[in-house]
Design a protein around this motif. Structure first.
Motif, mmCIF file in Angstrom:
data_model
loop_
_atom_site.group_PDB
_atom_site.id
_atom_site.type_symbol
_atom_site.label_atom_id
_atom_site.label_comp_id
_atom_site.label_asym_id
_atom_site.label_seq_id
_atom_site.Cartn_x
_atom_site.Cartn_y
_atom_site.Cartn_z
ATOM 1 N N PRO A 29 0.804 -1.062 0.037
ATOM 2 C CA PRO A 29 0.053 0.032 0.048
ATOM 3 C C PRO A 29 0.971 1.308 -0.053
ATOM 4 C CG PRO A 29 -0.102 -1.217 2.006
ATOM 5 C CD PRO A 29 0.486 -2.113 1.337
ATOM 6 N N LEU A 30 1.949 1.250 0.738
ATOM 7 C CA LEU A 30 2.834 2.364 0.413
ATOM 8 C C LEU A 30 3.266 2.750 -0.845
ATOM 9 C CD1 LEU A 30 5.066 1.788 3.891
ATOM 10 C CD2 LEU A 30 3.067 3.203 3.440
ATOM 11 N N THR A 33 0.275 3.915 -2.971
ATOM 12 C CA THR A 33 -0.217 5.257 -3.002
ATOM 13 C C THR A 33 0.881 6.202 -3.312
ATOM 14 O OG1 THR A 33 -1.115 4.303 -0.705
ATOM 15 C CG2 THR A 33 -0.524 6.754 -0.800
ATOM 16 N N VAL A 48 -7.637 7.510 2.536
ATOM 17 C CA VAL A 48 -6.157 6.588 2.371
ATOM 18 C C VAL A 48 -5.116 6.871 3.401
ATOM 19 C CG1 VAL A 48 -4.441 6.215 0.543
ATOM 20 C CG2 VAL A 48 -6.952 6.296 0.123
ATOM 21 N N ILE A 52 -3.757 3.758 5.716
ATOM 22 C CA ILE A 52 -2.596 2.989 5.780
ATOM 23 C C ILE A 52 -1.960 3.008 6.984
ATOM 24 C CG2 ILE A 52 -0.148 3.431 4.848
ATOM 25 C CD1 ILE A 52 -1.336 4.421 2.235
ATOM 26 N N SER A 55 -3.821 0.479 9.330
ATOM 27 C CA SER A 55 -3.825 -0.860 8.765
ATOM 28 C C SER A 55 -2.296 -1.401 9.138
ATOM 29 C CB SER A 55 -4.026 -0.697 7.333
ATOM 30 O OG SER A 55 -3.337 -0.212 6.799
ATOM 31 N N LEU A 56 -1.347 -0.647 9.093
ATOM 32 C CA LEU A 56 -0.076 -1.125 9.339
ATOM 33 C C LEU A 56 0.183 -1.519 10.867
ATOM 34 C CD1 LEU A 56 2.316 1.123 6.972
ATOM 35 C CD2 LEU A 56 1.451 -1.486 6.840
ATOM 36 N N THR A 163 -5.049 1.302 -4.830
ATOM 37 C CA THR A 163 -4.726 1.743 -3.393
ATOM 38 C C THR A 163 -5.739 1.022 -2.468
ATOM 39 O OG1 THR A 163 -3.949 3.887 -4.127
ATOM 40 C CG2 THR A 163 -4.322 3.755 -1.818
ATOM 41 N N SER A 166 -4.946 -2.695 -2.292
ATOM 42 C CA SER A 166 -3.792 -2.972 -1.638
ATOM 43 C C SER A 166 -4.162 -2.849 -0.089
ATOM 44 C CB SER A 166 -2.560 -2.035 -1.794
ATOM 45 O OG SER A 166 -2.854 -0.739 -1.499
ATOM 46 N N ILE A 167 -4.873 -2.058 0.280
ATOM 47 C CA ILE A 167 -5.425 -2.083 1.693
ATOM 48 C C ILE A 167 -6.364 -3.077 2.107
ATOM 49 C CG2 ILE A 167 -6.557 -0.531 3.535
ATOM 50 C CD1 ILE A 167 -5.283 1.952 2.007
ATOM 51 N N SER A 202 -9.813 0.127 8.642
ATOM 52 C CA SER A 202 -8.997 0.798 7.470
ATOM 53 C C SER A 202 -9.779 0.147 6.136
ATOM 54 C CB SER A 202 -7.507 0.396 7.433
ATOM 55 O OG SER A 202 -7.350 -1.142 7.123
#
Length: 277
Positions: A29-30, A33, A48, A52, A55-56, A163, A166-167, A202
């Protein structure tokens, strides 16, 4: 796909599962984005930017433990490589390929990846399962975890931003953790529960929302459909009116012909009577 699979399993060989999952799933996701912000030249949405780190943090609470084991820099390289390869997949597969529907694209992509990895597998020692359970797990991995999962992934990319995808994929450890509790009787620690809740939050934050433009387009489509329906009704009514007019005209014409016949017969009868007299 071939690069991702190679780096993915190599990372698990060099690192503990928790570290490998955290780096692989956290990298994607990084990168997505950052790529979106650079190519589209706009700031990522607030949702977003909030989702991020949330979620991390949730991912770390869920998968990382105090006993994280040794850190291998080669393993870190493999994990980052897997996350990068997955991010590249998201970017590339956002562009539809003419003539390739998701099913055909999935089959061709996985087949090509298998052919590319086959020489490496042979050189490093290709081994086949020796038990029925092994074959069953291999079949499940091939059908559900690879083919069906990749097909759903391609279909989802047609309507969902990269994006967001990916999340959302960060929910994978949550599903695994819940499956362990339900199917294997495992226990989830309080911090794991908090981490799972943060990750699901998230996912909710980045869920697709209907924009004002979409609402306007939907209203326009509804208006066009209503106009088309009204036009069709008017056309049907006109056709019915014309048909009715034709039937009336025919009816009137038939009545006139009948009256003319009666008059002709009356005149013939009068002529006959005059002749007799």
């Amino acid at each position: 796909i071939a690069v991702f699979e190679f780096c993915y399993f190599s990372a698990f060989y060099e690192l503990t599962v928790s570290i490998a999952i955290f780096i692989i799933l956290g990298t994607t996701p990084l990168l997505i984005t950052a790529w979106t912000a650079i190519t589209e030249r706009r700031r990522p949405p607030n949702a977003v930017l909030i989702a991020i780190p949330v979620s991390l943090l949730g991912l770390g609470l869920l998968v990382l433990t105090s006993d994280i084991g040794r850190i291998s820099w080669l393993g870190v390289v493999y994990a980052v490589g897997a996350g990068t390869a997955y991010a590249v997949q998201l970017v590339i597969n956002r562009v539809p390929v003419a003539g390739l529907e998701p099913v055909l694209l999935s089959a061709s992509s996985l087949l090509l990846a298998a052919l590319l990895l086959l020489p490496i597998s042979v050189l490093t020692g290709l081994a086949l399962p020796a038990t029925e359970l092994g074959w069953g797990l291999l079949g499940y991995s091939a059908v559900f975890a690879s083919a069906l999962a990749f097909l759903c992934y391609l279909i989802g990319l047609r309507t969902v931003p990269g994006t967001t995808v990916s999340i959302v994929t960060l929910a994978e450890p949550v599903v695994a953790a819940v499956g362990g509790v339900v199917l294997l009787g495992e226990r989830m620690s309080p911090r794991g529960v908090i981490g799972a809740a943060l990750m699901l939050t998230s996912v909710v934050l980045v869920r697709p929302k209907k924009t004002k433009r979409d609402t306007t387009e939907d209203a326009a489509d509804d208006s066009d459909a209503a106009d088309d329906s009204d036009a069709a009704d008017d056309s049907d009514a006109a056709d019915d009116s014309d048909a009715a007019g034709e039937r009336v005209a025919k009816g009137e014409l038939s009545g006139a012909e009948a009256a003319a016949d009666e008059l002709s017969r009356a005149e013939d009868a009068a002529d006959d009577a005059a002749e007799e007299l």
